[in-house]
Design a protein around this motif. Sequence first.
Motif, PDB file in Angstrom:
ATOM      1  N   VAL A  26      74.196 -50.592  98.234  1.00  0.00           N
ATOM      2  CA  VAL A  26      72.951 -49.862  98.458  1.00  0.00           C
ATOM      3  C   VAL A  26      73.054 -48.370  98.199  1.00  0.00           C
ATOM      4  N   GLN A  28      73.230 -44.975  96.294  1.00  0.00           N
ATOM      5  CA  GLN A  28      72.769 -44.507  95.000  1.00  0.00           C
ATOM      6  C   GLN A  28      73.172 -43.054  94.840  1.00  0.00           C
ATOM      7  N   ALA A  31      70.892 -39.606  95.391  1.00  0.00           N
ATOM      8  CA  ALA A  31      69.658 -39.874  96.145  1.00  0.00           C
ATOM      9  C   ALA A  31      69.282 -38.696  97.021  1.00  0.00           C
ATOM     10  N   LYS A  51      60.652 -40.124 108.682  1.00  0.00           N
ATOM     11  CA  LYS A  51      61.046 -39.020 107.803  1.00  0.00           C
ATOM     12  C   LYS A  51      59.794 -38.232 107.447  1.00  0.00           C
ATOM     13  N   LEU A  61      57.367 -41.747 105.858  1.00  0.00           N
ATOM     14  CA  LEU A  61      57.869 -43.092 106.116  1.00  0.00           C
ATOM     15  C   LEU A  61      58.240 -43.205 107.591  1.00  0.00           C
ATOM     16  N   GLN A  79      73.224 -38.970 102.373  1.00  0.00           N
ATOM     17  CA  GLN A  79      72.676 -40.256 101.958  1.00  0.00           C
ATOM     18  C   GLN A  79      72.415 -41.223 103.108  1.00  0.00           C
ATOM     19  N   HIS A  80      72.906 -40.893 104.296  1.00  0.00           N
ATOM     20  CA  HIS A  80      72.725 -41.781 105.435  1.00  0.00           C
ATOM     21  C   HIS A  80      72.418 -40.984 106.698  1.00  0.00           C
ATOM     22  N   ARG A  95      69.819 -45.709 105.362  1.00  0.00           N
ATOM     23  CA  ARG A  95      69.719 -44.874 104.168  1.00  0.00           C
ATOM     24  C   ARG A  95      68.658 -43.807 104.392  1.00  0.00           C
ATOM     25  N   THR A  96      68.903 -42.605 103.908  1.00  0.00           N
ATOM     26  CA  THR A  96      67.927 -41.544 104.084  1.00  0.00           C
ATOM     27  C   THR A  96      66.740 -41.676 103.123  1.00  0.00           C
ATOM     28  N   ASP A  97      66.918 -42.344 101.988  1.00  0.00           N
ATOM     29  CA  ASP A  97      65.803 -42.446 101.047  1.00  0.00           C
ATOM     30  C   ASP A  97      64.801 -43.519 101.448  1.00  0.00           C
ATOM     31  N   THR A  98      65.279 -44.687 101.870  1.00  0.00           N
ATOM     32  CA  THR A  98      64.388 -45.805 102.175  1.00  0.00           C
ATOM     33  C   THR A  98      64.312 -46.144 103.659  1.00  0.00           C
ATOM     34  N   GLU A 100      66.403 -47.929 105.116  1.00  0.00           N
ATOM     35  CA  GLU A 100      66.943 -49.277 105.252  1.00  0.00           C
ATOM     36  C   GLU A 100      68.212 -49.236 106.094  1.00  0.00           C
TER      37      GLU A 100
END
Length: 339
Positions: A26, A28, A31, A51, A61, A79-80, A95-98, A100
Motif C-alpha cells: 500500500v 506509494q 504520496a 483530514k 475525508l 505517509q502514515h 495511510r495519510t492519503d486515503t 486506510e
Amino acid sequence: MRRGGGSLAGAVALLALAGCAPVAEVEQAGAAAAMPPTLFVAAKRGNTLSKVDLATGEEVLRLPSCTNPHELATSPDGQHVALACYGGTSVDVFRTDTLERVKSIDLGDNARPHGIVWHDNGNIFVTAEGRQSVFHILGPLTGATVLFEFSTGKQGSHMLAISPDARTAWTTDLGSRTVTRVDLFTRRAPISVTVGEEPEGIALSPDGKTLWVSARGSNQAFALDPLTMEVRKTVATGRFPLRIAVRPQGDVAVTSDLQDGSLSVIDTATAKVIRTIPVSSPAEAQQRFQVTILWSDDGSKVYVAETASDTVAEVDYASGKVLRRLKVGEGGDGMAILP
C-alpha cells in the motif's frame, strides 16, 4: 536502528499482532510530498479520523478509526499516521492519503494507550495507561514488529515526551500526581517526582534542556531539569491547563487553559506568563471544551482542539486572533500536521 537492546530494563519482547493489508502493498512513493498542508484529527466520541486541507479549511475525508482514539502522530516520511486507541488495546496505523488502516499493533490486556510519539528514528513510543507502562514499538511498519514494555509503576501514565536520541521517556502520571523519567536503555529504575495536582501536559524544549509540565488541578506549569527531575521554576497559569506545547523556536511555551477558554503564553527564558490569548471566553469554555494544542511547524499558528463543539480553532500567534474554526469529527482531540 535499536542499540543496546540487551540491557533493556524489564523489557518483554512480544511479536505484535499485525492486521489488514501488508504495508509493502500500500505504500506509494511521494504520496506525502503531493499532499497539501494537512491537519489530522482523532475524534474520540465519533471514533473517526479526519483530514483537513489547511489551504481551504475544508475537511476532505473522515473515516472510522478505532474505539475512543485520543492522541496521534505522523511517521517521519509523512505517509502514515498512528492512533492511540484509548478505548482498547492497540495502536492503529493508517495511510495519510486515503486513511486506510494498514496495521493494528496490540499492546496486551487493559493497555488503554494514550500519549504517542512517532520518533524520527522510525519507532513509535506510546503510554499504556492501564498497564502503568511505556511501550517502545520497533519496526511498526514491518512484518517483524517487536514491542518492549517499560513499567512506570505509576497510576495514569498519560502523556509522553521522548528525547531526541530516543534513550529517555518522560510521562505525566495523573493518578499518582507525578512525572516519571524512564531510561529506555539501562537497568536503572524510573525516577518519579511529585509535580502539582494532576499533571497532564508535557513537552521537551527543542534543545532538550528543559522539560515543561502543566498541572491541570493546581493551575500551574513547571520547568524541570530532564535529567535530575528537579523543579526549576513554577508558573501560575490560567485555569485547568490541560496541555502544554513549546513553540518550535523554543522562545515560549503555551498552556491550553480549558476553564478560561484561553492560552497562557510563558516566556521560557524567564518562566513568566507574558500574554494571554483568548480562544473563546470563560462563558463559552464549557461549550467549546478546548483540549489539545499544536503549533504549526513555523511557529506562526496554534491549533486548538475544541472537543465539545467539534471544531479546531486556528489561532494566529502574533496577533492572538482566531483566524477560523475548522469543522472536524465528533469530539476532536489529538492532532498532527503534515506541512
